[in-house]
Design a protein around this motif. Structure first.
Motif, mmCIF file in Angstrom:
data_model
loop_
_atom_site.group_PDB
_atom_site.id
_atom_site.type_symbol
_atom_site.label_atom_id
_atom_site.label_comp_id
_atom_site.label_asym_id
_atom_site.label_seq_id
_atom_site.Cartn_x
_atom_site.Cartn_y
_atom_site.Cartn_z
ATOM 1 N N ASN A 165 -21.870 20.754 67.220
ATOM 2 C CA ASN A 165 -21.984 20.374 68.624
ATOM 3 C C ASN A 165 -21.433 18.973 68.875
ATOM 4 O OD1 ASN A 165 -23.198 22.807 69.223
ATOM 5 N ND2 ASN A 165 -25.286 21.994 69.145
ATOM 6 N N VAL A 166 -21.725 18.060 67.953
ATOM 7 C CA VAL A 166 -21.263 16.679 68.098
ATOM 8 C C VAL A 166 -19.734 16.632 68.080
ATOM 9 C CG1 VAL A 166 -21.146 14.435 66.937
ATOM 10 C CG2 VAL A 166 -23.343 15.620 67.150
ATOM 11 N N ILE A 167 -19.124 17.336 67.124
ATOM 12 C CA ILE A 167 -17.660 17.325 67.034
ATOM 13 C C ILE A 167 -17.038 17.959 68.274
ATOM 14 C CG2 ILE A 167 -15.679 18.175 65.721
ATOM 15 C CD1 ILE A 167 -17.454 18.083 63.219
ATOM 16 N N GLU A 168 -17.597 19.067 68.717
ATOM 17 C CA GLU A 168 -17.056 19.764 69.895
ATOM 18 C C GLU A 168 -17.184 18.910 71.148
ATOM 19 O OE1 GLU A 168 -17.297 24.184 71.953
ATOM 20 O OE2 GLU A 168 -18.964 23.470 70.708
ATOM 21 N N VAL A 184 -17.198 23.396 60.426
ATOM 22 C CA VAL A 184 -18.636 23.575 60.206
ATOM 23 C C VAL A 184 -19.001 25.036 59.970
ATOM 24 C CG1 VAL A 184 -20.936 23.149 61.136
ATOM 25 C CG2 VAL A 184 -19.093 21.518 61.597
ATOM 26 N N SER A 185 -18.701 25.892 60.941
ATOM 27 C CA SER A 185 -19.136 27.296 60.840
ATOM 28 C C SER A 185 -18.463 28.030 59.691
ATOM 29 C CB SER A 185 -18.856 28.021 62.153
ATOM 30 O OG SER A 185 -19.608 27.476 63.199
ATOM 31 N N LYS A 186 -17.255 27.632 59.358
ATOM 32 C CA LYS A 186 -16.524 28.330 58.288
ATOM 33 C C LYS A 186 -16.604 27.548 56.975
ATOM 34 C CE LYS A 186 -15.084 31.518 61.151
ATOM 35 N NZ LYS A 186 -15.483 32.940 61.045
ATOM 36 N N PHE A 187 -16.019 26.350 56.959
ATOM 37 C CA PHE A 187 -15.875 25.639 55.698
ATOM 38 C C PHE A 187 -17.214 25.150 55.143
ATOM 39 C CE2 PHE A 187 -15.025 22.067 52.925
ATOM 40 C CZ PHE A 187 -13.995 22.550 52.136
ATOM 41 N N ALA A 210 -21.141 12.001 58.875
ATOM 42 C CA ALA A 210 -22.520 11.514 58.949
ATOM 43 C C ALA A 210 -22.672 10.471 60.046
ATOM 44 C CB ALA A 210 -22.945 10.942 57.599
ATOM 45 N N GLU A 211 -21.681 9.595 60.192
ATOM 46 C CA GLU A 211 -21.734 8.606 61.263
ATOM 47 C C GLU A 211 -21.716 9.294 62.630
ATOM 48 O OE1 GLU A 211 -22.115 5.318 61.133
ATOM 49 O OE2 GLU A 211 -22.220 5.280 58.942
ATOM 50 N N GLY A 212 -20.944 10.379 62.740
ATOM 51 C CA GLY A 212 -20.904 11.110 63.997
ATOM 52 C C GLY A 212 -22.245 11.702 64.384
#
Length: 518
Positions: A165-168, A184-187, A210-212
């Motif tokens: 969610n954060v990346i998106e 995330v969902s795959k790798f 982690a910072e994200g």
């Protein structure tokens, strides 16, 4: 529609790995040299992978000491997978950095974004900058009470769906939104065996992610009026009253748990008068040692304990360094066998770039003390192993004398072995030169040790020091080994004759791009 990395994105990842390193906690894999030698071919092959269906190799996990009494699971990724992981992270690292508290506000100091597309983060600010900022805030007249908080098991407990969610949400372009799903969902889901939490500890790319995760946590503290600083998962909050400190610690705890399923460490989270904080927390650990280490500290890293580079030394400084009595320092640290002074040991051993500049006599003094105390060195196993690699260019007789001591230290006693992490770093010493010897004992470890992690590093040690017969003996362990141990066996198989090796490899029907090149 398939998701493919571009060759430029892969090139950025390769250059970032070359700059930062493979991992901060596990030995550099010798197979990486094959990646370097064949990079154009490997890059082209990976660019054709559809990452929506790609299955990462099972990573290798070992437990490394976090302190003298606690451990953390560190992860060694397959070389192809660390390239993919790095490339995906680099695509979104600028988006994540743009959402963080701006660097100019001097609140969050750890792993700030670099403008370069082939770097995970910039070299500045450093941990020492964080300490200096903490000292300045603590010195203010209005600061009376200081709260310190540490997130418990941060990397292993990061909720992957929240990371996605954060990346998106941070993505400024459609490419970043796609990465949120694929990364995330795959790798990460496949790397973690379908667990819904955790990111790999060790790869430098993980520091960016982690910072994200903490972007919203930092924002929540700011919105509550907290005067805080952060380094990775350590928060320091500067307050006027104990009531204010308690309120903000509770707020931090609540936000971490409600939104991330994370908790604060009960042991490391404290509310202190400012004088206690200044005495206990405002010293760089490398400086919290006796005056014996003054010269070493003066010549140590510019960036503090989190820096990846050492100073260049002048001839005068090298001479000054050679006058330091390392034997006395180490013996003092090890004098109390009930409570070894690991801070002092780290302060000496964590500076390989300095130690390898020492004359052979000085390094031999250090080696003799370490070899006599190997059973006490598990919490500093990585620094110990890297120190012994400084003998890789010494005469064979010197290496083999050290090798005998190292192998004695990792023999099983009544069926009990030293911790895997210590065995890994000892065996890794043998990968640095073909002159260490000890192949017979190392093969015995490969054949009898129950840990696949240890068996991988035994195979790598035999690649450097073994014979054709040792390489043939390793073949029987190939079928039941993990992907990374198989890589090590393939590397060691180069000791065989060309036709013999080609015939054996044909029976394996190798499919992986790196496996076929090895």
């Amino acid at each position: 529609m398939p998701f493919n990395l571009t060759e430029q994105e892969l090139q950025n990842a390769f250059e970032a790995l070359e700059h930062h390193g493979y991992s901060g906690l596990v030995p550099y894999p010798p197979e990486w040299q094959t990646v370097r030698d064949n990079w154009p071919k490997i890059k082209e092959r990976i660019a054709h992978f559809d990452l929506d269906v790609y299955q990462p190799n099972t990573p290798m996990v070992m437990f490394a000491p976090k302190s003298r009494a606690t451990v953390r699971p560190v992860c060694l990724l397959h070389p192809i997978d660390i390239i993919i992981y790095s490339a995906l992270t680099l695509i979104v690292k600028d988006d994540l950095e743009a959402q963080r508290i701006p660097l100019q506000r001097r609140r969050v100091f750890s792993y700030r974004g670099s403008a370069a597309p082939n770097r995970f983060y910039a070299p500045q600010p450093t941990f020492r900058d964080f300490l200096e900022a903490s000292e300045a805030k603590a010195d203010r007249a209005g600061t009376k009470i200081i709260a310190v908080a540490d997130i418990a098991d941060f990397y292993p407990r990061i909720y992957q769906h929240r990371l996605e969610n954060v990346i998106e949400a941070s993505a400024r372009f459609p490419r970043g939104e796609e990465v949120a799903r694929v990364l995330v969902s795959k790798f990460l889901s496949n790397v973690s065996a379908k667990n819904s939490y955790g990111i790999p500890i060790g790869p430098f790319a993980s520091r960016v992610l982690a910072e994200g995760v903490l972007i919203d946590v930092d924002a929540a503290l700011l919105s509550d009026g907290a005067d805080f600083l952060r380094w990775v998962d350590d928060y320091t909050i500067f307050c006027r009253t104990e009531t204010e400190a308690q309120r903000l610690i509770f707020r931090l705890s609540e936000h971490l748990f409600r939104n991330h399923g994370l908790t604060l460490s009960a042991i490391k989270t404290k509310i202190l008068p400012k004088e206690d904080f200044q005495n206990r927390f405002l010293q760089d650990p490398d400086q919290e040692v006796n005056e014996d280490l003054r010269i070493l500290m003066a010549l140590s890293t510019r960036g503090g304990r989190y820096s990846d580079t050492e100073n260049e030394l002048t001839p005068e400084e090298i001479n000054e360094l050679s006058q330091v009595n390392f034997r006395n320092m180490l013996e003092a640290a090890l004098a109390d066998r009930e409570l070894v002074d690991y801070e002092r040991l780290k302060a000496v051993l964590n500076h390989r770039a300095l130690l390898e500049r020492l004359p052979p006599k000085n390094r031999s003094d250090i080696a003799s003390v370490l070899l006599a105390n190997m059973e006490h060195l598990y919490p500093v196993a990585d620094a110990m192993g890297q120190f012994f690699q400084t003998f890789a260019e010494e005469p064979r007789s010197v290496q083999q004398k050290i090798a005998r001591g190292l192998l004695r230290s990792i023999k099983s006693v009544h069926g009990k072995w030293p911790p895997d992490y210590q065995m890994v770093w000892v065996l890794n010493v043998f990968t640095s030169s073909p002159n260490w010897g000890g192949a017979g004992e190392i093969l015995r470890i490969f054949n009898t040790h129950p840990s696949d992690v240890v068996r991988r590093f035994a195979a790598l040690a035999l690649y450097a020091n073994g014979s054709r017969a040792d390489a043939v003996a390793l073949r029987s362990g190939y079928a039941n080994s993990s992907p990374l141990t198989r890589l090590a066996i393939l590397l060691a198989s180069r000791k065989q004759g060309r036709d013999e090796r080609r015939h054996w490899r044909q029976t394996l029907q190798l499919m992986g791009v790196l496996e076929r090149l090895l």
